[in-house]
Design a protein around this motif. Structure first.
Motif, PDB file in Angstrom:
ATOM      1  N   PHE A   1       0.830  -1.182   0.000  1.00 48.94           N
ATOM      2  CA  PHE A   1       0.000   0.000   0.000  1.00 48.94           C
ATOM      3  C   PHE A   1       0.873   1.243   0.000  1.00 48.94           C
ATOM      4  O   PHE A   1       1.960   1.253   0.535  1.00 48.94           O
ATOM      5  N   TRP A 102      -7.522   2.762  13.275  1.00 47.15           N
ATOM      6  CA  TRP A 102      -6.995   2.199  12.025  1.00 47.15           C
ATOM      7  C   TRP A 102      -7.644   0.874  11.660  1.00 47.15           C
ATOM      8  O   TRP A 102      -7.525   0.416  10.522  1.00 47.15           O
ATOM      9  N   GLN A 103      -8.318   0.230  12.599  1.00 47.20           N
ATOM     10  CA  GLN A 103      -8.968  -1.048  12.305  1.00 47.20           C
ATOM     11  C   GLN A 103     -10.028  -0.892  11.222  1.00 47.20           C
ATOM     12  O   GLN A 103     -10.236  -1.789  10.407  1.00 47.20           O
ATOM     13  N   VAL A 105      -9.888   1.112   8.640  1.00 54.50           N
ATOM     14  CA  VAL A 105      -9.164   1.112   7.364  1.00 54.50           C
ATOM     15  C   VAL A 105      -8.793  -0.312   6.985  1.00 54.50           C
ATOM     16  O   VAL A 105      -8.980  -0.734   5.840  1.00 54.50           O
ATOM     17  N   THR A 106      -8.305  -1.073   7.955  1.00 54.92           N
ATOM     18  CA  THR A 106      -7.940  -2.475   7.719  1.00 54.92           C
ATOM     19  C   THR A 106      -9.155  -3.296   7.305  1.00 54.92           C
ATOM     20  O   THR A 106      -9.081  -4.094   6.370  1.00 54.92           O
ATOM     21  N   ASP A 107     -10.291  -3.080   7.979  1.00 54.90           N
ATOM     22  CA  ASP A 107     -11.519  -3.832   7.662  1.00 54.90           C
ATOM     23  C   ASP A 107     -11.972  -3.584   6.219  1.00 54.90           C
ATOM     24  O   ASP A 107     -12.476  -4.496   5.558  1.00 54.90           O
ATOM     25  N   CYS A 109      -9.894  -2.356   3.615  1.00 55.28           N
ATOM     26  CA  CYS A 109      -8.843  -2.744   2.663  1.00 55.28           C
ATOM     27  C   CYS A 109      -8.648  -4.253   2.546  1.00 55.28           C
ATOM     28  O   CYS A 109      -8.317  -4.741   1.466  1.00 55.28           O
ATOM     29  N   CYS A 110      -8.853  -4.980   3.627  1.00 52.98           N
ATOM     30  CA  CYS A 110      -8.685  -6.446   3.586  1.00 52.98           C
ATOM     31  C   CYS A 110      -9.685  -7.106   2.641  1.00 52.98           C
ATOM     32  O   CYS A 110      -9.444  -8.203   2.153  1.00 52.98           O
ATOM     33  N   GLN A 111     -10.787  -6.439   2.375  1.00 51.72           N
ATOM     34  CA  GLN A 111     -11.800  -6.992   1.480  1.00 51.72           C
ATOM     35  C   GLN A 111     -11.539  -6.652   0.015  1.00 51.72           C
ATOM     36  O   GLN A 111     -12.197  -7.183  -0.872  1.00 51.72           O
ATOM     37  N   THR A 113      -9.029  -7.112  -2.573  1.00 50.23           N
ATOM     38  CA  THR A 113      -7.813  -7.852  -2.909  1.00 50.23           C
ATOM     39  C   THR A 113      -7.038  -7.260  -4.082  1.00 50.23           C
ATOM     40  O   THR A 113      -5.857  -7.516  -4.231  1.00 50.23           O
TER      41      THR A 113
END
Length: 120
Positions: A1, A102-103, A105-107, A109-111, A113
Motif C-alpha cells: 500500500f 486504524w482497524q 481502514v484495515t476492515d 482494505c482487507c476486502q 484484494t
C-alpha cells in the motif's frame, strides 16, 4: 500500500453524518445513476423494478477507481459487504473520513484484494 495524507478536517467545516463505506459508495455511485439518462440504440430507456436495482449494483462491480473523500465514512459496514459490492477496486480515496481507529481502514482494505493505491 502507498499512504498519502491523513486529513480529518471536513471541507468548509460542513457537518458530515457518519456512515459505512458501503453506504457512502451506494450514495455516491448507485443513487446518482437514477439521475442519468440511459440510451440504447439512440433511445432513452427508463429502468424499473428489481432488474433496475440489480443493474445499478452491477455497475459497482466494474468500479476500479473510487473516491468517497469527505463522505463521512466511519466503518466498513457488514462483514463481507465491501467485497461483494465492489471487489475490483484498485484505487481508493478515503481522505477526510471519520475513522475512530486504524482497524476500520484495515476492515475495508482487507476486502479489496486488487487494491494497489490508498489515499488517506
Amino acid at each position: 500500500f502507498f499512504f498519502v495524507v491523513f486529513d480529518m478536517e471536513p471541507p468548509n467545516n460542513a457537518p458530515i453524518n457518519p456512515k459505512s463505506f458501503a453506504e457512502a459508495l451506494k450514495g455516491k455511485y448507485v443513487d446518482d445513476v437514477e439521475d442519468e439518462d440511459i440510451v440504447v440504440s439512440g433511445k432513452r430507456v427508463e429502468m424499473v423494478g428489481m432488474s433496475a436495482i440489480q443493474s445499478k449494483f452491477a455497475m459497482c462491480n466494474k468500479l476500479r477507481t473510487v473516491s468517497v473523500r469527505s463522505e463521512g465514512v466511519s466503518s466498513a459496514g457488514d462483514p463481507g459487504e465491501v467485497k461483494s459490492l465492489c471487489p475490483n477496486i484498485v484505487e481508493l480515496d478515503l481522505a477526510s473520513s471519520m475513522f475512530h481507529d486504524w482497524q476500520v481502514v484495515t476492515d475495508i482494505c482487507c476486502q479489496l484484494t486488487a487494491l494497489a493505491f490508498l489515499d488517506l
